[in-house]
Write an enzyme that holds these catalytic residues in place. Sequence first.
Site, short mmCIF file in Angstrom:
data_model
loop_
_atom_site.label_atom_id
_atom_site.label_comp_id
_atom_site.label_asym_id
_atom_site.label_seq_id
_atom_site.Cartn_x
_atom_site.Cartn_y
_atom_site.Cartn_z
N LYS A 35 23.55 55.74 15.27
CA LYS A 35 24.96 55.97 14.90
C LYS A 35 25.17 55.59 13.43
O LYS A 35 24.32 54.93 12.82
CB LYS A 35 25.87 55.15 15.81
CG LYS A 35 25.65 53.64 15.74
CD LYS A 35 26.43 52.92 16.84
CE LYS A 35 26.13 51.44 16.85
NZ LYS A 35 26.71 50.77 18.03
N TYR A 259 36.31 40.92 -14.44
CA TYR A 259 37.75 41.01 -14.13
C TYR A 259 38.30 39.67 -13.65
O TYR A 259 37.63 38.94 -12.90
CB TYR A 259 37.98 42.03 -13.02
CG TYR A 259 37.87 43.47 -13.48
CD1 TYR A 259 38.74 43.98 -14.42
CD2 TYR A 259 36.91 44.30 -12.94
CE1 TYR A 259 38.65 45.31 -14.84
CE2 TYR A 259 36.80 45.63 -13.34
CZ TYR A 259 37.68 46.12 -14.29
OH TYR A 259 37.59 47.42 -14.68
C1 LIG Z 1 25.55 50.09 18.55
C2 LIG Z 1 25.18 49.95 19.97
C3 LIG Z 1 23.92 49.43 20.31
C4 LIG Z 1 22.96 48.87 19.29
O1 LIG Z 1 23.36 47.56 18.96
P1 LIG Z 1 22.49 46.66 17.97
O2 LIG Z 1 23.16 45.33 18.00
O3 LIG Z 1 22.59 47.30 16.62
O4 LIG Z 1 21.13 46.66 18.51
C5 LIG Z 1 23.58 49.41 21.65
N1 LIG Z 1 24.44 49.85 22.61
C6 LIG Z 1 25.67 50.32 22.31
C7 LIG Z 1 26.57 50.76 23.40
C8 LIG Z 1 26.08 50.37 20.99
O5 LIG Z 1 27.29 50.85 20.69
#
Ligand SMILES: *Cc1c(COP(=O)(O)O)cnc(C)c1O
Length: 368
Positions: A35, A259
């Site tokens: 993702k 800044y």
């Molecule tokens: C993002 C996600 C993961 C992965 O989580 P990590 O902590 O990055 O390993 C696993 N399961 C779901 C449902 C997620 O949304």
Amino acid sequence: MPRPLTAIIHLDALRHNLARARACAPRSKVWAVVKADAYGHGLERAMRAFADADGLALIEFDKAQRLRALGWTKPILLLEGIFDAADLALAAELGLNIAVHTEEQIALIAQARLAGPVDVHLKMNTGMNRLGFTPAAFGAAHARLRALPQVGEIALMTHFANADELGHPRLPVREQMAHFAAGAGAIAGPRSVCNSGGVLQHEQLASLLDGDWVRPGIMLYGGTPGGRSAAEFGLLPAMTLASAIIGIQHIVAGDTVGYGSRFVAEGPMTIGVVACGYADGYPRHAPHGTPVLVDGVATGLVGRVSMDMLAVDLSAIAGARVGSRVVLWGDGLPIDTVAEAAGTIGYELMCALAARVRMVEADLHTHG
Ligand SMILES: *Cc1c(COP(=O)(O)O)cnc(C)c1O
């Protein structure tokens, strides 16, 4: 010549980290979580690096379509499922596996005429109170789905709030697993429970966590979900954010930098200006002293991060000059160390990398 700021993606590290995940949970199939553009590493490149994964999991529907268009034929899981009937029809056409976590989604499936049955990850809320059916409502939701001709295989899924901390005082993994067992009862079907934190605890908790699928994300990119450092978990950084010194200023006591003129020198200093700012995804709230490497030597930020630049202290780095290599995070400087200094987590830094940052690929063990 392009601006020197570059995100170097290490495909060898991505492959190594996927192998680590497999080694931690050797009896489970692996959904490599991609993702948010593979946590900022680039979806297509992650697809190539994760060719050995059993499936890819993500949130974004259009990106799932993209994976199919690119030729990914193995399973794809939509972690938040579908948002409307059109999504559902397309999910069936593309052979996507969808998370189902609300009555509304079940109703959409029940009303649909689909190209073929969809495989489902039915999600249970085991205490995190984000998505899913309560353990008490889970059996009925499952029975309702099971009776639908539109539904193929149903996997049982939950998500941990504190997989990085075994003894968490509020909601430890063991407690969530007890809720999961209570809600799942004797329902048959594959189990999918572990994120990276769970995968990395697998060795200690195998009897409890052993599932048919695991869903590692952050560990694949060489970040830690918490608990121990990525290196202690045997993970390699998959992204090095590197730039160069593009200007140098010699200042004396009383001079200020950046800044707001928040930093005031107490004595003579050499300041290096680096081509990287918050418009590149570097956190603006990173405080004075946040670690940076210049020519491989550790130093720190000076003053405020601006949109396109930040300043570093070169006073103790003999030989630093315009063109000297700067590492903001990655090889030699864990992203989690920088994140911690800036009051955030490695996940956020990776995902916030801006589109304008040039991305290249180089193996971790070969690049300069
Ligand atoms: C993002 C996600 C993961 C992965 O989580 P990590 O902590 O990055 O390993 C696993 N399961 C779901 C449902 C997620 O949304």
